[in-house]
Design an enzyme around this catalytic site. Structure first.
Site, mmCIF file in Angstrom:
data_model
loop_
_atom_site.group_PDB
_atom_site.id
_atom_site.type_symbol
_atom_site.label_atom_id
_atom_site.label_comp_id
_atom_site.label_asym_id
_atom_site.label_seq_id
_atom_site.Cartn_x
_atom_site.Cartn_y
_atom_site.Cartn_z
ATOM 1 N N CYS A 162 0.857 -1.183 0.000
ATOM 2 C CA CYS A 162 0.000 0.000 0.000
ATOM 3 C C CYS A 162 0.891 1.230 0.000
ATOM 4 O O CYS A 162 1.854 1.289 0.771
ATOM 5 C CB CYS A 162 -0.880 -0.018 1.255
ATOM 6 S SG CYS A 162 -1.982 1.399 1.390
ATOM 7 N N HIS B 240 -8.574 -3.795 -2.939
ATOM 8 C CA HIS B 240 -7.746 -2.980 -2.045
ATOM 9 C C HIS B 240 -8.231 -1.524 -2.033
ATOM 10 O O HIS B 240 -8.379 -0.917 -0.964
ATOM 11 C CB HIS B 240 -6.283 -3.074 -2.515
ATOM 12 C CG HIS B 240 -5.309 -2.285 -1.702
ATOM 13 N ND1 HIS B 240 -4.350 -2.875 -0.895
ATOM 14 C CD2 HIS B 240 -5.126 -0.940 -1.574
ATOM 15 C CE1 HIS B 240 -3.640 -1.915 -0.301
ATOM 16 N NE2 HIS B 240 -4.077 -0.742 -0.706
ATOM 17 N N GLU B 241 -8.486 -0.977 -3.219
ATOM 18 C CA GLU B 241 -8.859 0.449 -3.301
ATOM 19 C C GLU B 241 -10.277 0.687 -2.789
ATOM 20 O O GLU B 241 -10.540 1.705 -2.125
ATOM 21 C CB GLU B 241 -8.698 0.966 -4.735
ATOM 22 C CG GLU B 241 -7.292 0.834 -5.319
ATOM 23 C CD GLU B 241 -6.191 1.339 -4.413
ATOM 24 O OE1 GLU B 241 -6.413 2.301 -3.656
ATOM 25 O OE2 GLU B 241 -5.086 0.754 -4.449
ATOM 26 N N HIS C 258 -10.174 0.946 0.843
ATOM 27 C CA HIS C 258 -9.740 2.275 1.309
ATOM 28 C C HIS C 258 -10.936 3.214 1.474
ATOM 29 O O HIS C 258 -10.972 4.032 2.394
ATOM 30 C CB HIS C 258 -8.775 2.916 0.300
ATOM 31 C CG HIS C 258 -7.325 2.612 0.547
ATOM 32 N ND1 HIS C 258 -6.691 2.924 1.728
ATOM 33 C CD2 HIS C 258 -6.371 2.051 -0.241
ATOM 34 C CE1 HIS C 258 -5.412 2.562 1.652
ATOM 35 N NE2 HIS C 258 -5.198 2.021 0.468
#
Ligand SMILES: [Zn+2]
Length: 182
Positions: free
Chosen positions: A89, A131-132, A135
């Site tokens: 990250c 992953h994004e 976030h």
């Protein structure tokens, strides 16, 4: 120059769920530009708006030379297949830990003009979308790790040159961790 500073693990903005984009205006297109240029400058696979301090549901990606962005993403998983491999990250620089993710994803959302788009991703692209999108919910890949792998990650983080021991960040403990590692 629209490259922005990237917020690091420990910054509360990374733990704050983002708001959906409502106005597909000039300001949004500036955000997409900033995200994309900051990502290309930093050299990662993806970058989400909170990583540059903006609480909106937007991320940019650069996977296998395909550069793009997605706004208000919603993920669908077409099957049960998983992948396991190193994940990192840009907000936790230098730390790469094997992380289990779904192998295939269909990410639906909008482009900067408010037109509906979808990304059918496999492998790294699928990993990036997961992953994004995490976030945007205030979730970091560390939260997805088993207790043993999280311990390994925290050890690496404590040794990282950017780590601020006076202001240690919090990790969400997964309900599956069973309180281990304390
Ligand atoms: Zn990240």
């Amino acid at each position: 120059m629209t490259v922005q500073p990237i917020r690091l693990f420990g910054d509360p903005v990374l733990r704050t769920p983002c708001e959906p984009v409502k106005d597909f205006d000039k300001e949004l297109r500036k955000l997409v530009k900033d995200l994309t240029e900051t990502l290309l400058d930093a050299g990662g696979a993806g970058l989400a708006a909170p990583q540059i301090g903006v609480g909106l549901r937007v991320f940019a990606f650069d996977v296998d030379d395909v550069v793009g962005h997605l706004i208000n993403p919603v993920l669908e998983f077409p099957d049960e297949e998983e992948q396991d491999g190193p994940e990192g990250c840009l907000s936790i620089p230098g730390v790469y830990i094997d992380t289990k993710r779904r192998q295939n994803v269909v990410a639906k959302g909008f482009n900067e003009h408010g037109e509906p788009v979808q990304i059918v991703g496999t492998g790294l692209m699928a990993r990036c979308c997961q992953h994004e999108t995490d976030h945007l919910d205030g979730v970091l890949f560390l939260d997805r790790l088993s207790a043993a792998r999280r311990k390994e990650a925290m050890k690496e983080i404590r040794q990282a040159p950017w780590y601020d021991a006076a202001n240690p960040p919090t990790i969400k403990i997964s309900p599956h961790a069973g309180g281990a590692g304390r």
